[in-house]
Design an enzyme around this catalytic site. Structure first.
Site, PDB file in Angstrom:
ATOM      1  N   GLU A  44      46.715  95.017 -10.193  1.00 42.87           N
ATOM      2  CA  GLU A  44      48.024  95.350 -10.784  1.00 42.87           C
ATOM      3  C   GLU A  44      48.015  96.777 -11.306  1.00 42.87           C
ATOM      4  OE1 GLU A  44      48.953  92.602 -13.876  1.00 42.87           O
ATOM      5  OE2 GLU A  44      48.800  90.886 -12.540  1.00 42.87           O
TER       6      GLU A  44
ATOM      7  N   ARG B 133      69.079  98.713   6.964  1.00 41.10           N
ATOM      8  CA  ARG B 133      69.412  98.081   8.261  1.00 41.10           C
ATOM      9  C   ARG B 133      69.882  96.646   8.065  1.00 41.10           C
ATOM     10  NH1 ARG B 133      64.730 100.225  12.250  1.00 41.10           N
ATOM     11  NH2 ARG B 133      63.508 100.143  10.363  1.00 41.10           N
ATOM     12  N   GLN B 134      69.455  96.035   6.963  1.00 43.31           N
ATOM     13  CA  GLN B 134      69.905  94.666   6.682  1.00 43.31           C
ATOM     14  C   GLN B 134      71.198  94.776   5.864  1.00 43.31           C
ATOM     15  OE1 GLN B 134      68.615  92.007   7.969  1.00 43.31           O
ATOM     16  NE2 GLN B 134      69.745  90.446   6.866  1.00 43.31           N
TER      17      GLN B 134
ATOM     18  N   LYS C  12      73.679 102.107  23.911  1.00 40.69           N
ATOM     19  CA  LYS C  12      72.481 101.256  23.826  1.00 40.69           C
ATOM     20  C   LYS C  12      72.875  99.792  23.738  1.00 40.69           C
ATOM     21  CE  LYS C  12      69.929 101.193  19.922  1.00 40.69           C
ATOM     22  NZ  LYS C  12      69.046 101.803  18.914  1.00 40.69           N
TER      23      LYS C  12
ATOM     24  N   ASP D 249      67.570 111.262  16.815  1.00 42.08           N
ATOM     25  CA  ASP D 249      67.907 109.976  16.189  1.00 42.08           C
ATOM     26  C   ASP D 249      67.447 109.996  14.741  1.00 42.08           C
ATOM     27  OD1 ASP D 249      69.002 107.458  16.070  1.00 42.08           O
ATOM     28  OD2 ASP D 249      67.669 106.549  17.545  1.00 42.08           O
TER      29      ASP D 249
END
Ligand code: R5P
Length: 298
Positions: free
Chosen positions: A40, A96-97, A193, A220
């Protein structure tokens, strides 16, 4: 006179932070992170942060080990009296989510934005992957600056390629491809794409053959599995052009994906937002200009 903001590098970001410090915007700040035997983290600000603005530098390209330390540092700096805590995160993860693709799936982009909004006062990042969410203001409750690396990519490409044809491999890449093409005064073709699986990617499009003789430059924001670059290179070859150079902001290619890109003889350059051998384009000048701007929050 207001003291310069402190620049505090989180573990693993010392070299990038040193490059940023060289631009004279910040005073150096030190955060010591050591570990309990169980692993930790234990944090200590060696440089006092009370009464200071603090810029925490953490790429977040590997959010799982990095995020816990970042959140502790951010909340701790505030508790110790920092007047403003700004996160400098060259890569912003989880975007991306941006929707639930299956029942029960979490929309990480929004959840992460809530977490950040509760932990820091403002944010500076580079080429965030915004698709169904159109701006960071839609999900963040704090001010955010989204910078683009396109001018740096263009300047780097200009030193490598004589007659470039800029190619965007998919519709989402148009913004970066067109910006790089404009900076290079080069033509630009954006392809289409169709991703059927993680590595099952198909790219098609028209308008390439008219530019035979030019060197294709794929632009990209992210290279992940490399499927997009490899499929675009195949499409470019079918149109009779030579192997491309790929210029991407965030390069995560490794293992099988990196091998596939190399096998397709795609040259590769990227920014240093992710620690990667291709990450030769330093973001420090871009970040310094934004962080120096007195009109920006923090
Ligand atoms: C997608 O929208 C992004 O802009 C990139 O094209 C994508 O993330 C690249 O992923 P991969 O390298 O896995 O094909």
């Amino acid at each position: 006179m207001t003291p310069a903001p402190l620049l505090v590098a989180l573990p693993g970001h010392e070299a990038a932070a040193a490059a940023l410090l060289g631009h004279g915007v910040h005073a150096p700040g030190e955060l010591l992170v050591d570990r309990f035997p169980e692993g930790e983290p234990r944090l200590r600000f060696v440089t006092p942060v009370a009464g200071r603005r603090v810029d925490l530098f953490c790429s977040l390209a590997r959010p799982e080990p990095q995020l816990a330390v970042l959140l502790l540092a951010a909340l701790g700096a505030r508790d110790m009296g920092a007047t403003h805590v700004r996160l400098v995160a060259p890569y912003l993860p989880f975007l991306r989510q941006d929707r639930a693709f299956a029942d029960g799936e979490l929309v990480s982009a929004r959840l992460f934005a809530r977490l950040l909004s509760a932990s820091v006062d403002s944010l500076v990042t580079v080429d965030p992957h915004l698709h169904r969410i159109h701006s960071l203001a839609e999900i963040l409750a704090i001010p955010a600056q989204a910078l683009t690396a396109a001018p740096l990519l263009a300047a780097h490409v200009a030193g490598l390629v004589r007659d470039p044809l800029v190619v965007g491999p998919d519709a989402e890449s148009r913004q970066w491809a067109e910006a790089v093409a404009a900076a290079l005064d080069a033509p630009c073709v954006v392809l289409a794409k169709d991703r059927r699986g993680l590595r099952d990617v198909h790219v098609a499009g028209e308008g390439l053959a008219a530019h035979r003789g030019r060197t294709p430059v794929l632009v990209d924001d992210i290279a992940g599995t490399g499927g997009t670059l490899v499929a675009a290179a195949r499409c470019i070859a079918e149109a009779g052009l030579g192997p491309p150079l790929a210029a991407v902001t965030h390069c995560f290619l490794e293992g099988e994906g990196l091998a596939a890109v190399e096998a397709a003889t795609i040259g590769l350059v990227a920014t240093d937002s992710v620690a990667h051998p291709a990450g030769r384009i330093g973001l420090a000048p871009l970040l310094a200009a934004a962080l120096r701007d007195p009109t920006e929050p923090g």
